[in-house]
Structures are given as C-alpha cells and as structure tokens.
Enzyme design. Sequence first.
Site, PDB file in Angstrom:
ATOM      1  N   CYS A 186     -11.016   0.309   3.702  1.00 12.23           N
ATOM      2  CA  CYS A 186      -9.628   0.135   3.281  1.00 12.23           C
ATOM      3  C   CYS A 186      -9.022   1.502   2.996  1.00 12.23           C
ATOM      4  CB  CYS A 186      -9.580  -0.733   2.021  1.00 12.23           C
ATOM      5  SG  CYS A 186      -7.914  -0.939   1.356  1.00 12.23           S
ATOM      6  N   HIS A 227      -7.438  -8.915   6.362  1.00 13.93           N
ATOM      7  CA  HIS A 227      -7.434  -7.822   5.386  1.00 13.93           C
ATOM      8  C   HIS A 227      -6.016  -7.541   4.878  1.00 13.93           C
ATOM      9  CE1 HIS A 227      -9.167  -3.944   3.799  1.00 13.93           C
ATOM     10  NE2 HIS A 227      -7.880  -3.622   3.851  1.00 13.93           N
ATOM     11  N   GLU A 228      -5.069  -7.474   5.816  1.00 11.01           N
ATOM     12  CA  GLU A 228      -3.688  -7.129   5.410  1.00 11.01           C
ATOM     13  C   GLU A 228      -3.039  -8.264   4.629  1.00 11.01           C
ATOM     14  OE1 GLU A 228      -3.127  -4.095   5.550  1.00 11.01           O
ATOM     15  OE2 GLU A 228      -4.757  -3.695   6.950  1.00 11.01           O
ATOM     16  N   GLN A 245       0.823  -1.218   0.000  1.00 14.10           N
ATOM     17  CA  GLN A 245       0.000   0.000   0.000  1.00 14.10           C
ATOM     18  C   GLN A 245       0.854   1.264   0.000  1.00 14.10           C
ATOM     19  OE1 GLN A 245      -2.714  -1.294   3.368  1.00 14.10           O
ATOM     20  NE2 GLN A 245      -4.121  -0.070   2.140  1.00 14.10           N
TER      21      GLN A 245
HETATM   22 ZN    ZN Z   1      -6.796  -2.198   2.873  1.00 16.75          ZN
END
Ligand code: ZN
Length: 166
Positions: A88, A130-131, A51
């Site tokens: 997110c 999620h990660e 990210q």
């Molecule tokens: Zn995310």
Amino acid sequence: MAAFSIRQYGDPVLRQPTQEVEEIDGRLVRLVEEMIETMHEAPGSGLAANQVGVQRRLFVYDIGKGPRAVINPRIVESSGEWTYEEGCLSIPGLSWPIVRPGRVHLVGIDLDGNEIDIEADELEARVFEHEIDHLDGILLIERLDEDQRRQALKVLRERSLEAVRP
Ligand code: ZN
C-alpha cells in the site's frame, strides 16, 4: 514533482469513509488528473482519493493498460480466492501475502458520467478490492492475520519513533 503527497499510515483521513460524488465538474477532473500523476510518480497501481486527503468516493488505477478513474465504485459480486503479495502506498516498503476473492464485479461511473461495469480477476480485481477498502476507511493492516498484524504494528511503531527522534 507529484501533485500530492500521499497520506501515510497514522493519518486519520485514511480511517474515514469517503462520501459519494454528486457532481462531476472541472474541479473533479483536475483532481483525477493530479491523482493519476501522483500514482504514476509513486509508482503504484491504484490510488484512492482519501490517500491524498480528499474525502470523495473515487479512485484511479493503472495496471499497465493506461490510467482510469472510477467514481462511486461498488463491488456488486465477488467469488473465488486469490493470494497476492499486497502492499500500500500509505504503508510504504511493507507487503504481505493476502487472500481475497479472485474475481469481482465492479460498477461505478467514469469522468464523463458513463456507467462502468467491469468483471475483473487477479491483479485488476485486487486493485479494486484494495482501493474500495480505502474508500470505506479500511487499511491493509486490517486484512492481516494476527501474527502478520503484530509484526506490522511493531515495524510501524519503530518507524514513528524514528520520525520524532531529533
Ligand atoms: Zn493502499
């Protein structure tokens, strides 16, 4: 100002699976510090390396008990179901009720090279799920049902049109 800008939906780096970390060195420690700063400033409860454009298998998280980093994380077992309104940092301003396993067993290593072994549930489990999705190149959009996805893509399309308008 945060150390990194967070990559947004549409950035191809978010679709690429990350690579295992082979060596924990000063550069990696700095990366983790800057990721924590970026996560806190966002603010968010988790942030995966890709990210911020780094293709390495690690994430940071903080669910109110202080920041931690997990390197080469893996879920070795999961069970149950839990619904949570999930968002997110790469798709800001949107969230959906998502059903995922309520309990997970996470393994990995910490910045000192020590083994991490956590039995997590609810919010902590959700952050891990999620990660790890991020690290595998999977975005929240892919966890939506058909109706949710259609709506989400419509909003995201309108946003990107607004972005290119003079
Ligand atoms: Zn995310």
